[in-house]
Each structure stands twice: as C-alpha cells, then as structure tokens.
Motif scaffolding. Structure first.
Motif, short mmCIF file in Angstrom:
data_model
loop_
_atom_site.label_atom_id
_atom_site.label_comp_id
_atom_site.label_asym_id
_atom_site.label_seq_id
_atom_site.Cartn_x
_atom_site.Cartn_y
_atom_site.Cartn_z
N LYS A 64 20.33 64.05 65.28
CA LYS A 64 22.02 63.48 65.99
C LYS A 64 22.58 62.86 64.01
O LYS A 64 21.99 62.10 63.61
CB LYS A 64 21.42 61.94 66.36
N PHE A 65 23.98 62.73 64.08
CA PHE A 65 24.36 62.36 63.56
C PHE A 65 24.57 60.90 62.82
O PHE A 65 24.44 60.54 61.78
CB PHE A 65 25.81 63.09 63.18
N SER A 66 24.72 60.39 64.00
CA SER A 66 24.42 58.67 63.49
C SER A 66 23.11 58.68 63.70
O SER A 66 23.17 57.43 62.89
CB SER A 66 24.37 58.07 64.94
N ALA A 67 22.11 58.68 63.72
CA ALA A 67 20.54 58.19 63.42
C ALA A 67 20.74 58.82 62.19
O ALA A 67 20.19 58.28 61.11
CB ALA A 67 19.65 59.40 64.31
N LEU A 68 21.31 60.47 61.17
CA LEU A 68 21.25 60.30 60.19
C LEU A 68 21.67 59.49 58.69
O LEU A 68 21.04 58.83 58.14
CB LEU A 68 21.05 62.06 59.73
N ALA A 128 4.74 59.12 46.87
CA ALA A 128 4.69 59.78 47.82
C ALA A 128 4.45 59.04 48.48
O ALA A 128 4.88 59.28 50.09
CB ALA A 128 3.76 61.15 47.81
N VAL A 129 3.25 58.29 48.42
CA VAL A 129 2.79 57.04 49.85
C VAL A 129 3.95 56.48 50.34
O VAL A 129 3.91 56.34 51.34
CB VAL A 129 1.52 56.62 49.06
N PHE A 130 4.02 55.60 49.20
CA PHE A 130 5.68 55.08 49.35
C PHE A 130 6.49 55.98 50.43
O PHE A 130 7.19 55.16 51.45
CB PHE A 130 6.20 54.22 48.58
N ALA A 131 6.74 56.37 49.36
CA ALA A 131 8.38 57.53 50.15
C ALA A 131 7.58 57.81 51.85
O ALA A 131 8.19 57.77 52.98
CB ALA A 131 8.36 58.28 49.93
N PHE A 132 6.40 57.80 51.98
CA PHE A 132 6.00 59.19 53.16
C PHE A 132 5.62 57.74 54.01
O PHE A 132 6.46 57.75 54.93
CB PHE A 132 4.66 59.34 53.13
N THR A 133 5.25 57.20 53.98
CA THR A 133 5.20 55.65 55.05
C THR A 133 6.30 54.68 55.17
O THR A 133 6.78 54.63 56.15
CB THR A 133 4.14 54.18 54.27
N GLY A 134 7.62 54.62 53.80
CA GLY A 134 8.54 53.63 54.25
C GLY A 134 9.17 54.43 55.27
O GLY A 134 10.16 53.92 56.34
N THR A 135 9.33 56.13 54.53
CA THR A 135 10.29 56.88 55.51
C THR A 135 9.84 56.46 57.66
O THR A 135 10.16 57.04 58.32
CB THR A 135 10.43 58.27 54.92
N TRP A 136 8.34 56.93 57.17
CA TRP A 136 7.85 56.95 58.79
C TRP A 136 8.30 55.88 59.49
O TRP A 136 8.75 55.62 60.47
CB TRP A 136 6.39 57.00 58.72
N LEU A 137 8.18 54.79 58.80
CA LEU A 137 8.56 53.40 59.42
C LEU A 137 10.28 53.07 59.36
O LEU A 137 10.50 52.97 61.01
CB LEU A 137 8.10 52.40 58.83
N LEU A 138 10.79 53.61 58.96
CA LEU A 138 12.48 53.66 59.34
C LEU A 138 12.72 54.47 59.45
O LEU A 138 13.84 54.31 61.22
CB LEU A 138 13.56 54.13 57.69
N GLY A 139 12.49 55.95 60.14
CA GLY A 139 12.28 56.63 60.65
C GLY A 139 12.30 56.64 62.85
O GLY A 139 12.42 56.18 63.67
N LYS A 140 11.08 55.50 62.58
CA LYS A 140 10.32 55.96 64.21
C LYS A 140 11.16 54.57 64.51
O LYS A 140 11.55 54.24 65.58
CB LYS A 140 8.78 54.84 64.03
N VAL A 144 16.04 52.70 68.10
CA VAL A 144 16.94 51.96 68.87
C VAL A 144 18.14 53.44 69.08
O VAL A 144 18.53 52.68 69.88
CB VAL A 144 17.49 51.53 66.60
N ILE A 145 18.31 54.30 68.53
CA ILE A 145 19.86 55.00 69.00
C ILE A 145 19.09 57.08 69.19
O ILE A 145 20.09 57.33 69.73
CB ILE A 145 20.52 55.18 67.95
N GLY A 146 17.91 56.96 68.43
CA GLY A 146 16.87 58.21 69.02
C GLY A 146 17.81 58.74 67.93
O GLY A 146 18.28 59.15 67.71
N LEU A 147 16.76 60.31 67.49
CA LEU A 147 16.77 60.68 66.26
C LEU A 147 16.56 61.98 66.69
O LEU A 147 17.97 62.50 65.82
CB LEU A 147 15.13 61.16 65.64
N ARG A 148 16.39 62.18 68.12
CA ARG A 148 17.09 64.10 67.95
C ARG A 148 18.59 63.84 68.94
O ARG A 148 18.80 63.17 69.98
CB ARG A 148 16.79 64.62 68.36
N VAL A 149 18.70 65.23 68.44
CA VAL A 149 20.59 65.43 69.81
C VAL A 149 19.27 65.91 70.70
O VAL A 149 18.35 66.19 70.99
CB VAL A 149 21.30 66.86 69.26
N SER A 150 20.18 66.06 72.03
CA SER A 150 19.51 66.42 74.00
C SER A 150 19.26 68.01 73.23
O SER A 150 20.23 68.89 72.29
CB SER A 150 21.11 66.12 74.30
#
Ligand SMILES: Nc1ncnc2c1ncn2[C@@H]1O[C@H](COP(=O)(O)OP(=O)(O)O)[C@@H](O)[C@H]1O
Ligand SMILES: Nc1ncnc2c1ncn2[C@@H]1O[C@H](COP(=O)(O)OP(=O)(O)O)[C@@H](O)[C@H]1O
Ligand SMILES: Nc1ncnc2c1ncn2[C@@H]1O[C@H](COP(=O)(O)OP(=O)(O)O)[C@@H](O)[C@H]1O
Lengths: 112, 411, 411, 411, 112, 112
Positions: D125-129, D365-377, D382-388
């Motif tokens: 989703k663009f809004s999620a991105l 790598a560890v910081f980026a992976f964990t951080g991104t995972w948390l932010l992504g989750k 909040v608004i969903g990552l994927r389009v329908s």
C-alpha cells in the motif's frame, strides 16, 4: 466473401505481404497479437536464472476476399509463412455477410 | 607541479560526463533500430563500459600513454595502473592526479568502441563484436591515441592538431565502421526496406545526453578549468546549434523539418567541432557546423542510396565524414589568439597546417581501414561475423541475448 | 579581477546543467501530449537549442547584456561575440571568462523560449512557432533580461530582486503563454476531451532532469562557488521537495496521491524558488513551496475548468503563477543575512521590497502579454498560427514533421 | 578552516549527481515491474525526493549529525537547519559550507529509503509505504548514519570503515528490504509467474543514471577535490566495469550474455565498492567487482528460487549481500597508502580490520532487521501493509494512484 | 446477431464513438491495427532522405449487435468515419452464433 | 469449427489461460484491446482535477475449437473471468469454415 485470418510469425510478415502484393491482394489489416499453441513458449533471462514466456508475439493478418479468391490467398500465405518449425501459425476462414467501403459507400463485392 | 583542486574537479566531472555519453549513445542508437534488435543495439554500446573499461586499466592506457616506443606506441610502464597514482603525471595534465587523466582518457576509449557498433547493428554476432572490440582497442585505438596524444607520438610531433578526438575518436571509428560494413554485408532486405526507428523519443533522449556529455568531452580536454576550457565549451555548443539548425533547414527544403534531422545535425555538429574546439574562435563554429550538416547529409544519401552500403546508423557519414571535415576545419580556422599552445591555420595565412591535418586524416583513415579489415577478417574466420539468416529474422534480442525489450502480461 | 578556476568550473558545469534542462523539458512536455503529437511537442522545445542557441551569440546576448541604452535595452557592442572572450567581463561575473557568463545566460534564453511551447502544443504550426520564437527572443526576452540583469537595466535600478529568473524566465514565459493561448484558441474537442498523457514515465524522466538541471539554474546564478551558491542550492531542493509533497497531499485529499501531481508540484516548487533562491533563508523555501503548490493547483482548475482556456500543459498556471508567487515571496522572505548584496524583505520589516517586486511583476507581465499578443497577431497575419483542422486531427507529428514516434514492422 | 571554492563545487555537483540517482533508481526499478505497476513503482522512489527531502532538513540531519548522545544518536541542535549555514561545520567537511555537507548527506538519506522499495513493489500500500518510510528514516537510518559517520558515533569510534555507505546505505537498505519481504509475503502467483520486465531500455537508462550519479556518491564522499576523490572515482568505475563484465560471463555460461545481467552487475559492482572506494587501491576494485557478481547472482538464485522469498527486484541480493561483501572487502584490501585517514587491511597484515568490519556488518544488519520488523508490524497493525487481492490484480497504478502509464486515444 | 468490424482512421474514433453513443450503441471493443489498401502508404523522413511505410495505423471497432440494428450501426459508422480521402477504411459484417455476458451468464440477445 | 472470442479483464488472463490449459485447450491467440460497455469508464487524475476514460483496457482471447468443444470452452472462460462486477466482458461464438496449420498443411479439424 470470406475473411481470412492468419496468425503468423512476426518475422514472416514482410514476405507474406510481398507475396500477396504479387498476386494483387493489396488490402489487408494487420495487428500485433500473442499466441500459444504447440510451441510451448520460450525461456527468457532474468538477472539470474530464467523464466518461461508462453504467449509469444505473433502477427495477425486479416483480409476480406471474394469467395473465389480464398484458396489463392490461403495458399500464398501458407507458403510464405512456413518455416517448418513449431509456431508457424494457423489460417482460419470466416464467412462475411456484408462489406462497405466507407469513402465511397460501395457495398459487398465492390467494396473489397 | 602541484595538484589544483579546481582542475581536478573539472577533470573528474568531465570524466563523469563522458561516461554518461555511452548510455546516451546506447539509447540514441537503440531508438533507431528495429524493436526486435533494440536490446542488442543497446548491449553493443553498453558492454564497452564493462569490458573496455577493464582492459583500459589493465593495458590500454599503457599502450596509449606509456613511455614512447618509436613514436608509434606506448610502453608497458603503466600496465595495471602501475605507477599511476594520486600524484600528477610528469608529462600529462600536470595539475591533476594522474589517475584522473587516466580515467578521463578511458572514457574516450569506451565510447569510441561503442560508436563503431552503430554500423553493424541488427546482424553482427555479439561474440564476434566482443572479440573484434578487444582487438580493435589493442591494435587500432591505442596506437592511434598514442600517435596523436601520447608524449612522443609522431602525429603530435609533426604538429597535427586534434583537441578532443577528431582523428582519434571520430575518423577512427567512422572509417573502421565502413570497413566492417563492407566485410559484413547488408542486412536482409536492405535497401528495399529501410528500418523505421522504433522509438524516436529514445533517440532524442540519447542525443540530449550526448550533447550534455560532450561538454566534458571537448571542454574537459583543455585539462584545466580556464579560459581555454570555456572557449572550447562555447564553440561546442555553437557548432551543435549551427549544424542542428542547418540540418533542419535541409530537411525542410526536401520535405518537412525533421526532428530526427535536428538531432542528427546536432550530433554531426558536435563531431565536427571536436578536433577544433580548443583551437578556433568560438564564432568559427558557425561555419563549421553549417558545413558539416551538408557533408553528413549528402554522405548519407550517397552511401545509403547511391552506393547501397548498409552503414545502418550512418556512423561513417556522421562520424567519419564529420570528423574529417572537423580535422580540416581545424587547419583552416585555428588561431593562436585562442590557444597559444596550438597553431595558426589557413585563414591566418598558414596553409601548411591544412596539409598537416590532411596527413593525419589520411594516415589515421588508412590505418583504421586496413587494420579493421584485417581484424574483421580474422574474427570472421575464427568465429564468424554474422548471425544466421534465421537469427536475423527473429531479431538479435532473442537470438543473441535471450531477452526482449518490452515484456508484460501479453508480450 | 582575475579568473578563478573554481568559479569557472562552477559556471561551466552549471551551463551544462541548464542545457540539459531543455531536452528534459522536451520529454516532460512530450510525455503529456497525445501520441500523435509527441514528436512535434519535443521538437518545439528541442529546436530552440539550435535556433535560439545561434541567435543568442549573434545578437541576443548583445541586446540583453550590451552596454545600456536608456535602461531599456543593450547596445550592439557584443554582436557576434565581438569582444566577448576568455577574459572576464568588466561588469558581469568578474571571476570567470566573459564567454562563460555569455553561454550560461544563453542556456536561460533557450529554455525560456521552450517553456512557452507547452501552451500551444497539438495545434500550432511549426513554421509559425519558429517565426514567433525568433521575434519573441528579440523583442521580449532580450529587453526583459536587460531590465532585470543588464548593467543599467531599469528594474535592477529600482532594486527589484530576481535571483535566477522569476520574472525574466517564468513570469515572462507564463504570461506570454497565456497571450498565445488566447490568440490561438482551443484544441478541437477541448474541453470535452482532456488529453491523457501518452507516457507518464517520460514525464517523470523529464522532471528528474529538470530538477537536476535546476541546481545549475539557481545555484549557478550565484556566479561564484561559495556559501551563497550553496544556500541557493539548498533552498532549491527544499522548495521542490516541499511543493512536491504538498501537491501529493492535495491530490490525495481530492482522490489519490498522484505521481503526475508529485512531479508537477516539484516543478512548481522549482519555479517559485527561482527568484528567491539566493536571497532567502533556505528554510523559507518550505512555506514558499507549500504555497506555490496550492496556487498552481487551483490556477489549473480555474484556467482549465472554469475559464476554459486551453493552456494545454499548464504553462501559465505553473510558470506564470508560480513565478509571480516566487517574485512576491522574494519580497517577503528576503534577508541580508543570506545575501548582503540583496535586500531585506517584509518579514525583516521592509514592506517596500514587496512593492518593488510588485512593480517588476506587473511591468514584466504587461509587457510580455502585450508584446506577445502583437507578435502573435503579426505572425498570424503573415503565415497563420494554426494548423488546419485536418492536420490537427491527423496529429502534428505527421503533418508538420513527416515522422512518427514509434515505428516498427507494424506501426 | 576557510571555505575552499573547488571543494564547494565538488560537493554541490556531487549532491546534484546523487539527487539524480533517485529518478534513475525510479526508472531502473520501474522498468523491471509489470506495466500495471509501473507508475506505482516509480512513485515509491520519487516520493522520497519530496517527503524525505523535507524531513531531513526538519530533523533527520540533526538526528544523524547533531552533537553526539552516547555514541548512538545525534542531538537536536540542527533541528530545522538551526545553525547550519554558509560557514563550515566545526566537525564535518571543514572546507565547504555546512549547508553543502547537509544537503549532500540528505541525498543519501533519500536514495536509501528509495532503495528499499524495490523489494515491496506490486503489493505494498502506498500509504503504508509512506508511513513506514518516515518511521524508518527516523528510527533506523538516522541512528545508523550517526554510528558510522556522526562525530562521536560508536562504530566510527571502534574504527569501522565505510567510505560512502556500504553499511549505512546498502546493508541497511538490503536487510530492511528482507525484513519487509518476510512481513509482507509474496505477490499473487509468485513464484509460479515471474514478472517479465515491462521495459528493459528504461532499466538501462536508470542504470546509466545510477552509474553516473555514483561518481558523486563515492568520489564526493572524499568531501575534498583531491587525489583521494580521484582514487575513489577510479575505483568506482573499475568495480562497476568488473562486475558488469563478470555478470555478463556468468549469464553467458548459463545461457546467453544478458543485457539485464550486465546492468545488474554494474549496479552490484557499484554497491560493493561503496564502502571501499576511498580506502583501497583502485586496482583492488577488479577482484571486488568480480566477487560481488558471483555473490549477488547466486544470492538471487538462492533467495528467489530456493527459499521462495519474493524480494521482487532483488534488493537483498544486490544491495544487502553486495554491501556486506563490500564492507568485508574494505577490511581486506584497505591500505594507508591510498588514504592515510583510513586503515590497513588484511592484506597489509591487519586482520583486525576484518573483524571490526564484521562487527559493523552484524550490528547494522541486526539493528536494521529487528527495527524494520517492528516498524513494519506496527504499520501493519495501524493501516495494513498490503493492498487487497483485487487491487493487486488490477495493478497498483490504478488502485493506488488513479493513473496509468501509457494513455492515448485507445489506452 | 452480427459482428460489425469497422477499420477506420485513428482520428475519427472519437466522432464515431460519440455517434454510436447518441444512437445508444454503447458496448464496443476497439483495437489498434495497421492496414493497407488503396492508400499506398505514406513517406516518412529518415535522417537524410525518406522511406515509405505501407502499413498505416488504423483503429478497428468491433460491435456485436442484433440483426435489426446492423444497418443502423453501419450507417452511423460510415457517416462519421468518412473524410472522402483514400484510407477511410472498411466495414464488414460477420455472423455471430452465440453470445454470453460473463458477469451474469445472460446469453444471446440478452447478452448484448 | 467455431471461433470463440472472449473479451475479458486483463488481470483475469492468467486464470483463464490456466483453466483452459487444465482442460487441454492449449492453442489460443490473445490481443490487447480497449472496450466499453455498461462499465462507463473510470476517472483518472490529471495534474489538477481528473478526467474520465471510457475505453478501458481489456484482453481479447480467440480460440478456434471443434463444434463439440464450444460449450466446454465457453464455460471455462466464463467461470474464470468472472468477478461479478461490471466490466467482466463478453464471449461471442463465430462460425469458422476452414482452418489450416501452416507448418504441416493440415486442414480443418486436423489443424486445430
Ligand atoms: N486453436 C487456436 N485458436 C486460435 N489461435 C491458435 C490456435 N492454435 C494456435 N493458434 C495460434 O497460432 C500460433 C501458432 O500455433 P502453434 O501451435 O505454436 O504452431 P503450429 O501450428 O506450427 O503447431 C499460436 O501462437 C496461436 O497464436
Ligand atoms: N480487403 C481488405 N481486407 C481487410 N482489410 C482491408 C481490406 N481492404 C482495406 N482494408 C483496411 O481498410 C483500410 C483502408 O483501406 P483503403 O483501401 O486504404 O481505403 P479506402 O477504402 O478509402 O480505399 C486499410 O488500411 C485496411 O486496414
Ligand atoms: N456489443 C458489444 N460488442 C463488442 N464488444 C462489447 C460489446 N459489449 C461489451 N463489449 C466488450 O465487453 C467489455 C465489457 O463489457 P461491460 O458491458 O463493461 O461489462 P458487463 O458485460 O459486465 O456489463 C467491454 O469493455 C467491451 O470490450
């Protein structure tokens, strides 16, 4: 009148066009299509590895001709589009009940 | 001499600009080919950024700019960038790191190889092109670059002027293209069918990037950021503008003002000013540009329509003939007022310079033609120059590279 | 003063950057037109690189920057680059070769002419456009450039601030575009049918090149490589970013975040910061960018949907209105802290500066509108402005240039 | 220290070059997507020029380069460009205006965010991105940039070498891409259907602009215009050439020499040399380029074909793995002869440096992976990552942006 | 039911579309084709000189209509696609034996 | 023999292709078309405001099949192209009088 629809290889278009011209069939309509048949697609390269494309580019020729010209035209196309490899394509003959030349309003036989 | 930071910026950015010319050329050529040869045409230029880029640092630079062997070729002292470092060279570009001069020159070698390919698109085997290019860099480009620009090069010695590569780049590429065209033969159906450019906006984009990059090519060749660089910059722009306008008028007289004509004219104008840019008054670029448009236009007509040579994207007419005119024009218009390190030309009463230019044109042309012929023949014998009839019909994108330009759900 | 090598590099590379903006604009405009007018739209911009490029060195530069005649126009002292050489000019850009300043200014003239064409695509005869452009360069651009930037120009005299061409380039082009739109009339079927852009990725590419080139346009206008150039560079980037983001939000509020909106916003932001870049604090570019997005967005709505003017690619809304806002914003946000050679603006308590800016906006707008109207009328009487109905239907690529964008075995 | 004009030109033009990389990347990615996701893919990169561009000046720069807080993050002293002006910074790039250093760094932040998007095209989703990108800039990019380049950053403190962003840009983006890929899941029909690139010439153009811009990225990171910048420039070009040639050979061995392979190789080569450019001998770029081609090639095979991760445009394989190899290679090939401010590497007998590099790779790598995972989750909640499903089928151009790439009378 | 296939000039598409709309024939399928006929191609410019392209861009409109609507539709198309110049195109009438609306499953007359 | 012409949504092509494959109808010709019907077009964004596009991208599938396969194929297409939203498209059945496989010269039933 019949409509002859031939699906041929892109690279054979010029030869077919010229063959029809020689036999004075000049009018035709051509479009880009994709097709599949016995030819099971071709592999293309991705950055690493490859993938298969099953719809291959073909050219479709449509000509409306008089009934008596059908075999002539079909033969001309078939002979010139042939490479003896899978993927050479097909020709179909379809009935046409009427035709008009827009510019003059001529109808049917006179319109072709 | 010490490193000058401004000159260093100038050479680095000029190198970047010349680098960009190769993708620009790839698109310029690609847009003029058939759609089924679009990627193959692009590849023919783009691969040079890789392969020639590496060979240049391994040995090309050394052959061209290493210590002189008899005026003919450079020695092996710079093999693998040995002793080419952050300090200035003792003989070239004394105000910038030696590495900067080396990479700037490398970009020239890359694009010269790429230029040739326009003549052979849609029918030359990629493997043959690769092999040929490597040989050509080694046995044609590097020596010619040495003659003209190398310390001790014999053409430099007799006073031949070539500011940014009229002889080294354009005559060299254009004449070599002609030799390949003859060796290779015509494309299927040529000249009955002339390829319709598959994508003129892509050609325009390519031309825009070429024009932009050419500022680095010509003005960068001053090697310092000063009045001379500026003068070369201005001359470059004027010649491009002048030839573009002239070609537009010619096409208009024949039929209608053609966009493809305008951009071809611009490129021809850029070619013609290349050897002259830093030796002539900028305003002299107006006649230089006007004349090259006529020369290249009628060369295309002659080559393609009268002689039936299939120089597919007109490399000989635009680069060969344009470069020859530019080299002569340098002899005609050169003036010490612009560049005290140059020479006076015909107009300032020194007819001799035209003769010197003629010598350089003829030797480079003869050498490039013969050399390319021999190398081409050799490649033909070893692996064959041409793709098969069938591969040519299917298009080189699929047959040589297993790719096609535009994919998608349907095609 | 002596030549400074770093400043010279800066002006040369800035000139190259501004040169690249014209092909960028050609693609930006081209992608928004119909496919059957794509080449014609590109040609309308690209030809200026040739024709205007030559006229500029022949006489345009002299009219704009020659020795002042009554504050209104330059004299003939620089005709044909007479006495424009490698030495710095005595009055302009004293640390770089005079030729560098000349060519930098020439790139501005070229793109200004090209900017106008966005309003008249898909219906204006190419011959008429050429004739008009030559007249416009002579009678509108050169005088206005003189007023604002010429030594002795009257607008400079009253203290009008225009760092890189808010008035000279954008208001001038935008208002002239409007006059032409009125003279020329609407395209067939407008507004019933709104053209769908034939190639948005091409528009994106054009916008990318414009943004890139605009650094040369604005930061190069400092004419020296220093803190001021840097400040202008940063302000430029911030304004583009700010307007792009704002336009995205506006389009999102109306429907969905639009890519065409983001890049139009970026261009509007670049327009608005043009006059202000070297006079305002970089952070002031945030409000400047936000406001211009609203102004241009609603100008398009007003012009196109309410007034039914067929300003095809929104030149008036983006460049005219954007330039007007930029000129005002300069009067509002200017600060001596950034540029001691500038002035204080409204926020620093000098309301007067806004009035001065208003005077410059109004005079340039009135002059451009009236002048363009007269020149346009004249051209209409002599050779006619519009293509025939039939030519318009077939598209200008075929009817004006005998070319089509995408060829190939089928089409 | 005083401002040096040549260095200023160098940083400004390098900033412009890096800015151009983002539109370049947009086209590079766009051409590889499906036609119905072309604009959406472009938008994912291009929006960063707007949004990240603004956030960087508002607070991103301050978080990354503000006065050190515990080695982990910068303070708020530069919020809104407070005290970032025309004078040099006291700690960074002492010969150019502080604003120049700030904007140069900003261009890095923009493109790093854009790099990630290649992994999530055609389904996010663009809004999620947008939301994710803002969070990622704040919580991942800014701290990591501080660790490595910030005055007082802890990775700089332990002696980790990262000339132009191997860890900060490429490992960071590549690993974060992987985390998002896992969170987001595969595209519909993956891997049964692999997307066929809709426009390879567009990919070539993008790659050309990236290569061109990368000179600013790497050589500009010297922050002065000298021998070191030149050395980095040359190393950059060699690595790109070397990896491009190697990838061509690999693809040839597997089937045929692929154009897409050549340009992917070039990009991988540019990635790998990024951390090393100013620390290693230029000739060391040959092995660095050769090795990265193998690593990235077989990473793609592994990730896509074996593990079935849908890293759509191979961000992890090219940037993540390429960056990791580059960081290690820096530890192997670094030499004080090239950069006295750097360190000796394994080859000069300092195995320790490899360990230090390893520490920096692993932490980032560890910081980026964990951080991104948390932010992504979080964003997902909040608004969903994927389009329908349906939006994915129709394509993101229409569903997210209400636009389509190629319009016209028919489509 | 009949299928009406009209090959017309690209630039006439809008007018034809609107004319059909006025007579409430709304459904249609349009495609880009290339054709040749009496119009012997057009010359285009190369960098120097020119070349002839004999397949010119046209638009093909396909509508399936009830038998009783055929003449109506043909007349509407012919009238609006006409410029009286060579290249105006042709209209053909082809029999259709069945039709289905995918969304609803309606067949034949109800599907159109 | 009959020609089955189906106009479907672009995004449904893959599913339809796979469905036909499962029932071993492999040969087909596909082309990009634009169409309008009940689906009155969609609005797209201009720089400011929006405009309506009434010809929407569709995909046309053509298969020539034996008379006895018609209903099978029609059902397979209809089932897989369906989304229950306006714009799902149509299927038409058209008589074919002859067919040739160019490569072999096989005619009619043998050519399909
Ligand atoms: N039953 C069919 N209906 C419609 N088009 C077909 C059919 N079978 C084949 N085609 C078209 O003919 C082309 C060539 O068919 P193919 O089977 O590959 O070659 P060959 O006829 O030589 O075996 C295909 O790409 C497709 O466009
Ligand atoms: N016999 C035919 N069969 C199929 N299409 C035809 C035939 N004759 C003409 N056409 C199509 O009609 C178009 C216009 O025909 P043309 O002969 O040029 O015009 P006119 O009908 O005005 O003489 C052609 O471009 C071609 O697409
Ligand atoms: N009478 C017709 N003749 C030819 N094609 C048609 C006709 N009606 C519809 N179509 C095609 O079918 C597509 C879908 O039709 P539409 O009416 O929008 O959907 P639905 O059938 O679900 O109501 C159209 O875009 C058009 O291409």
């Amino acid at each position: 009148m019949k409509k002859i629809e031939a699906i041929i290889r892109e690279e054979k278009l010029d030869e077919v066009k010229q063959a029809l011209e020689r036999e004075s069939y000049f009018g035709m309509t051509v479009s880009e299509v994709s097709g599949r048949g016995r030819q099971m697609g071709i592999p293309l390269q991705w950055r690493a590895g490859e993938y298969r494309v099953d719809l291959l580019p073909k050219v479709k020729i449509e000509l409306v001709v008089l009934d008596e010209d059908v075999s002539n035209v079909v033969v001309a196309i078939a002979r010139n589009a042939k490479t003896d490899n899978i993927g050479d394509g097909k020709i179909f003959v379809i009935p046409v009940e009427g035709a008009i030349r827009i510019r003059t309003g001529d109808v049917n036989e006179n319109a072709i | 001499m010490a490193i000058n930071a401004a000159d260093t910026v100038w050479i680095l950015i000029s190198s970047a600009l010349v680098m960009l010319m190769t993708p620009g050329l790839a698109l310029f050529y690609g847009g003029m080919a058939r759609r089924s040869n679009l990627l193959s045409t692009i590849m023919m230029s783009f691969f040079a950024l890789g392969v020639i880029g590496i060979l240049w640092v391994l040995y090309g630079y050394s052959l061209a700019f290493g210590s002189d062997l008899g005026g003919f070729i450079g020695g092996f002292d710079y093999l693998g960038l040995m002793s080419v470092g952050q300090e200035p060279s003792s003989v070239y570009a004394s105000t910038v790191p030696h590495l900067a001069f080396m990479v700037f020159q490398g970009m020239f070698a890359i694009i010269t190889v790429a230029l040739i390919t326009g003549a052979v698109v849609e029918r030359m085997k990629f493997s043959a092109l690769m092999l040929f290019s490597v040989l050509w860099l080694t046995f044609i480009y590097s020596p010619v670059a040495h003659w003209v620009w190398g310390d001790g090069g014999w053409l430099a010695g007799i006073g031949a002027l070539d500011f940014a590569g009229g002889a080294v780049v354009h005559i060299n590429a254009g004449i070599s293209a002609l030799a390949l065209v003859i060796l290779l033969g015509r494309r299927r159906n040529f000249p009955k069918e002339v390829t319709e450019p598959n994508n003129i906006p892509m050609v325009v984009l390519g031309a825009g990037l070429l024009w932009f990059g050419w500022f680095g090519f010509n003005a960068g060749s001053a090697l310092t950021a000063d009045g001379l660089a500026t003068s070369a910059f201005v001359a470059t722009n004027i010649s491009a503008a002048s030839a573009a306008s002239t070609w537009m008028v010619i096409s208009w007289l024949h039929r209608r003002p053609s966009l493809l004509g305008v951009i071809t004219g611009a490129v021809a104008g850029l070619v013609a000013i290349t050897p002259a840019a830093g030796f002539v008054n900028p305003i002299a670029a107006i006649p230089i540009g006007i004349v090259v448009a006529f020369i290249s236009y009628y060369s295309i007509v002659l080559i393609k329509t009268k002689l039936n040579f299939d120089d597919s994207l007109d490399v000989f007419a635009v680069h060969g003939m344009g470069g020859i005119w530019g080299a002569l024009a340098t002899g005609i218009f050169a003036t010490l007022a612009v560049n005290p390190g140059g020479a006076s030309g015909l107009i300032e009463g020194n007819g001799m310079q035209v003769l010197i230019q003629l010598v350089s044109i003829i030797t480079v042309a003869v050498f490039a033609f013969t050399g390319t012929w021999l190398l081409g023949k050799m490649v033909d014998m070893v692996i064959g120059l041409r793709v098969s009839q069938k591969e040519e019909m299917v298009g080189l994108d699929l047959s040589q590279h297993g790719e096609r330009a535009y994919g998608g759900s349907l095609r």
